[in-house]
Design a protein around this motif. Sequence first.
Motif, PDB file in Angstrom:
ATOM      1  N   GLN A  82       0.896  -1.236  -0.033  1.00  0.00           N
ATOM      2  CA  GLN A  82      -0.007   0.224   0.065  1.00  0.00           C
ATOM      3  C   GLN A  82       0.861   1.207  -0.081  1.00  0.00           C
ATOM      4  O   GLN A  82       1.944   1.160   0.575  1.00  0.00           O
ATOM      5  CB  GLN A  82      -1.014   0.065   1.256  1.00  0.00           C
ATOM      6  N   SER A  83       0.339   2.292  -0.736  1.00  0.00           N
ATOM      7  CA  SER A  83       1.254   3.451  -0.659  1.00  0.00           C
ATOM      8  C   SER A  83       0.222   4.717  -0.436  1.00  0.00           C
ATOM      9  O   SER A  83      -0.896   4.589  -0.745  1.00  0.00           O
ATOM     10  CB  SER A  83       1.965   3.726  -2.314  1.00  0.00           C
ATOM     11  N   LEU A  84       0.767   5.811   0.256  1.00  0.00           N
ATOM     12  CA  LEU A  84       0.120   7.086   0.318  1.00  0.00           C
ATOM     13  C   LEU A  84       1.000   8.199  -0.259  1.00  0.00           C
ATOM     14  O   LEU A  84       2.174   8.338   0.269  1.00  0.00           O
ATOM     15  CB  LEU A  84      -0.063   6.905   1.852  1.00  0.00           C
ATOM     16  N   TRP A  85       0.483   8.952  -1.032  1.00  0.00           N
ATOM     17  CA  TRP A  85       1.197  10.016  -1.701  1.00  0.00           C
ATOM     18  C   TRP A  85       0.757  11.508  -1.469  1.00  0.00           C
ATOM     19  O   TRP A  85      -0.331  11.379  -0.963  1.00  0.00           O
ATOM     20  CB  TRP A  85       1.414   9.895  -3.323  1.00  0.00           C
ATOM     21  N   PRO A  86       1.593  12.659  -1.625  1.00  0.00           N
ATOM     22  CA  PRO A  86       1.094  13.835  -1.081  1.00  0.00           C
ATOM     23  C   PRO A  86      -0.219  13.896  -1.854  1.00  0.00           C
ATOM     24  O   PRO A  86      -0.304  13.905  -3.019  1.00  0.00           O
ATOM     25  CB  PRO A  86       2.262  14.685  -1.513  1.00  0.00           C
ATOM     26  N   GLY A  87      -1.181  14.718  -0.993  1.00  0.00           N
ATOM     27  CA  GLY A  87      -2.269  14.971  -1.513  1.00  0.00           C
ATOM     28  C   GLY A  87      -3.528  13.925  -1.570  1.00  0.00           C
ATOM     29  O   GLY A  87      -4.615  14.307  -1.893  1.00  0.00           O
ATOM     30  N   ASP A  88      -3.087  12.571  -1.314  1.00  0.00           N
ATOM     31  CA  ASP A  88      -3.945  11.796  -1.058  1.00  0.00           C
ATOM     32  C   ASP A  88      -4.540  11.492   0.204  1.00  0.00           C
ATOM     33  O   ASP A  88      -3.921  11.557   1.000  1.00  0.00           O
ATOM     34  CB  ASP A  88      -3.393  10.245  -1.672  1.00  0.00           C
ATOM     35  N   ASP A  89      -6.022  11.017   0.265  1.00  0.00           N
ATOM     36  CA  ASP A  89      -6.393  10.783   1.697  1.00  0.00           C
ATOM     37  C   ASP A  89      -6.408   9.478   2.018  1.00  0.00           C
ATOM     38  O   ASP A  89      -6.259   9.263   3.333  1.00  0.00           O
ATOM     39  CB  ASP A  89      -7.698  11.511   1.866  1.00  0.00           C
ATOM     40  N   ASP A  90      -6.343   8.396   1.246  1.00  0.00           N
ATOM     41  CA  ASP A  90      -6.327   6.905   1.514  1.00  0.00           C
ATOM     42  C   ASP A  90      -5.184   6.321   1.003  1.00  0.00           C
ATOM     43  O   ASP A  90      -4.644   6.732  -0.075  1.00  0.00           O
ATOM     44  CB  ASP A  90      -7.576   6.510   0.968  1.00  0.00           C
ATOM     45  N   TRP A  91      -4.969   5.119   1.508  1.00  0.00           N
ATOM     46  CA  TRP A  91      -3.731   4.360   1.032  1.00  0.00           C
ATOM     47  C   TRP A  91      -4.294   3.581  -0.145  1.00  0.00           C
ATOM     48  O   TRP A  91      -5.526   3.184  -0.155  1.00  0.00           O
ATOM     49  CB  TRP A  91      -3.536   3.455   2.273  1.00  0.00           C
ATOM     50  N   GLU A  92      -3.659   3.432  -1.171  1.00  0.00           N
ATOM     51  CA  GLU A  92      -3.880   2.689  -2.354  1.00  0.00           C
ATOM     52  C   GLU A  92      -3.419   1.146  -2.156  1.00  0.00           C
ATOM     53  O   GLU A  92      -2.195   1.136  -2.045  1.00  0.00           O
ATOM     54  CB  GLU A  92      -3.500   3.408  -3.515  1.00  0.00           C
ATOM     55  N   GLY A  93      -3.836   0.311  -2.269  1.00  0.00           N
ATOM     56  CA  GLY A  93      -3.447  -1.101  -2.360  1.00  0.00           C
ATOM     57  C   GLY A  93      -2.983  -1.727  -3.608  1.00  0.00           C
ATOM     58  O   GLY A  93      -3.845  -1.684  -4.547  1.00  0.00           O
ATOM     59  N   TRP A  94      -2.238  -2.604  -3.523  1.00  0.00           N
ATOM     60  CA  TRP A  94      -1.497  -3.180  -4.888  1.00  0.00           C
ATOM     61  C   TRP A  94      -1.207  -4.784  -4.585  1.00  0.00           C
ATOM     62  O   TRP A  94      -0.422  -4.792  -3.333  1.00  0.00           O
ATOM     63  CB  TRP A  94      -0.322  -2.553  -5.626  1.00  0.00           C
ATOM     64  N   ILE A  95      -1.700  -5.627  -5.188  1.00  0.00           N
ATOM     65  CA  ILE A  95      -1.005  -7.115  -4.950  1.00  0.00           C
ATOM     66  C   ILE A  95       0.316  -7.116  -5.783  1.00  0.00           C
ATOM     67  O   ILE A  95       0.131  -6.480  -7.002  1.00  0.00           O
ATOM     68  CB  ILE A  95      -1.951  -8.195  -4.863  1.00  0.00           C
ATOM     69  N   VAL A  96       1.109  -8.026  -5.589  1.00  0.00           N
ATOM     70  CA  VAL A  96       2.303  -8.243  -6.259  1.00  0.00           C
ATOM     71  C   VAL A  96       2.117  -9.677  -6.714  1.00  0.00           C
ATOM     72  O   VAL A  96       2.152 -10.927  -5.758  1.00  0.00           O
ATOM     73  CB  VAL A  96       3.434  -8.040  -5.257  1.00  0.00           C
ATOM     74  N   MET A  97       2.049 -10.090  -8.012  1.00  0.00           N
ATOM     75  CA  MET A  97       1.969 -11.258  -8.580  1.00  0.00           C
ATOM     76  C   MET A  97       3.274 -11.838  -9.240  1.00  0.00           C
ATOM     77  O   MET A  97       4.139 -10.929  -9.680  1.00  0.00           O
ATOM     78  CB  MET A  97       0.957 -11.191  -9.714  1.00  0.00           C
ATOM     79  N   VAL A  98       3.704 -12.970  -9.406  1.00  0.00           N
ATOM     80  CA  VAL A  98       4.767 -13.431 -10.132  1.00  0.00           C
ATOM     81  C   VAL A  98       4.282 -14.276 -11.112  1.00  0.00           C
ATOM     82  O   VAL A  98       3.388 -15.149 -10.615  1.00  0.00           O
ATOM     83  CB  VAL A  98       6.018 -13.827  -9.201  1.00  0.00           C
ATOM     84  N   TRP A  99       4.787 -14.165 -12.273  1.00  0.00           N
ATOM     85  CA  TRP A  99       4.266 -15.215 -13.342  1.00  0.00           C
ATOM     86  C   TRP A  99       5.302 -15.151 -14.376  1.00  0.00           C
ATOM     87  O   TRP A  99       5.985 -14.209 -14.955  1.00  0.00           O
ATOM     88  CB  TRP A  99       3.244 -14.736 -14.089  1.00  0.00           C
ATOM     89  N   MET A 100       5.856 -16.533 -14.503  1.00  0.00           N
ATOM     90  CA  MET A 100       7.025 -16.768 -15.557  1.00  0.00           C
ATOM     91  C   MET A 100       8.207 -15.815 -15.258  1.00  0.00           C
ATOM     92  O   MET A 100       8.856 -15.217 -16.044  1.00  0.00           O
ATOM     93  CB  MET A 100       6.644 -16.580 -17.025  1.00  0.00           C
ATOM     94  N   ASP A 101       8.775 -15.761 -13.980  1.00  0.00           N
ATOM     95  CA  ASP A 101       9.651 -15.170 -13.512  1.00  0.00           C
ATOM     96  C   ASP A 101       9.693 -13.534 -13.770  1.00  0.00           C
ATOM     97  O   ASP A 101      10.672 -12.807 -13.714  1.00  0.00           O
ATOM     98  CB  ASP A 101      11.060 -15.758 -14.062  1.00  0.00           C
ATOM     99  N   GLU A 102       8.562 -13.225 -13.854  1.00  0.00           N
ATOM    100  CA  GLU A 102       8.362 -11.559 -13.945  1.00  0.00           C
ATOM    101  C   GLU A 102       7.359 -11.175 -12.785  1.00  0.00           C
ATOM    102  O   GLU A 102       6.369 -12.028 -12.713  1.00  0.00           O
ATOM    103  CB  GLU A 102       7.638 -11.123 -15.379  1.00  0.00           C
ATOM    104  N   TYR A 103       7.557 -10.111 -12.240  1.00  0.00           N
ATOM    105  CA  TYR A 103       6.697  -9.341 -11.229  1.00  0.00           C
ATOM    106  C   TYR A 103       5.789  -8.487 -11.835  1.00  0.00           C
ATOM    107  O   TYR A 103       5.954  -7.831 -12.698  1.00  0.00           O
ATOM    108  CB  TYR A 103       7.700  -8.557 -10.171  1.00  0.00           C
ATOM    109  N   TYR A 104       4.572  -8.479 -11.229  1.00  0.00           N
ATOM    110  CA  TYR A 104       3.520  -7.623 -11.697  1.00  0.00           C
ATOM    111  C   TYR A 104       2.789  -6.826 -10.513  1.00  0.00           C
ATOM    112  O   TYR A 104       2.521  -7.470  -9.600  1.00  0.00           O
ATOM    113  CB  TYR A 104       2.562  -8.389 -12.367  1.00  0.00           C
ATOM    114  N   TRP A 105       2.665  -5.383 -10.762  1.00  0.00           N
ATOM    115  CA  TRP A 105       1.659  -4.994  -9.691  1.00  0.00           C
ATOM    116  C   TRP A 105       0.230  -5.167 -10.442  1.00  0.00           C
ATOM    117  O   TRP A 105      -0.185  -5.123 -11.693  1.00  0.00           O
ATOM    118  CB  TRP A 105       2.003  -3.405 -10.112  1.00  0.00           C
ATOM    119  N   LEU A 106      -0.795  -5.238  -9.388  1.00  0.00           N
ATOM    120  CA  LEU A 106      -2.079  -5.418  -9.991  1.00  0.00           C
ATOM    121  C   LEU A 106      -2.838  -4.673  -8.843  1.00  0.00           C
ATOM    122  O   LEU A 106      -2.764  -4.894  -7.705  1.00  0.00           O
ATOM    123  CB  LEU A 106      -2.468  -6.847  -9.758  1.00  0.00           C
ATOM    124  N   SER A 107      -3.914  -4.089  -9.285  1.00  0.00           N
ATOM    125  CA  SER A 107      -4.817  -3.180  -8.417  1.00  0.00           C
ATOM    126  C   SER A 107      -6.185  -3.332  -8.826  1.00  0.00           C
ATOM    127  O   SER A 107      -6.471  -3.793 -10.088  1.00  0.00           O
ATOM    128  CB  SER A 107      -4.348  -1.678  -8.387  1.00  0.00           C
TER     129      SER A 107
END
Length: 126
Positions: A82-107
């Motif tokens: 989860q990340s929180l950036w300047p100007g944001d009110d809420d934490w944004e969530g991402w899962i991390v997937m691995v497929w065929m030796d590559e990482y992926y962000w997914l929201s």
Amino acid sequence: MKHLLTTAAIWAATALNAQPVAVQLDADEVTALLTGNTAIGDWDGVPYRQYFGEDGVTLFAQTEARTTRGQWRIDPESDEYQSLWPGDDDWEGWIVMVWMDEYYWLSRSTPPTVFEVVEGQQLVEE
């Protein structure tokens, strides 16, 4: 959440055709992957580098743009980064997937986005 489940189902269906299965990393795995390291990828076609400090600070850098400082954490219940950036009110969530030796962000609002991880703080390309 429906988007995440649909994407995961598509990846799993692909596995039935003798392809490797995409796997969601759990909270401990995401923590180990990101802490003290830099993710490198393309965001909306623009290369980026994002460092994940041990102190919960994250730095997001793109060429010809000012580096943005935010906060990051791992939610052990949802296994999300989860990340929180300047100007944001809420934490944004991402899962991390691995497929065929590559990482992926997914929201909930984006398709899988590939990235790689390099050791340490490497906001500037060496």
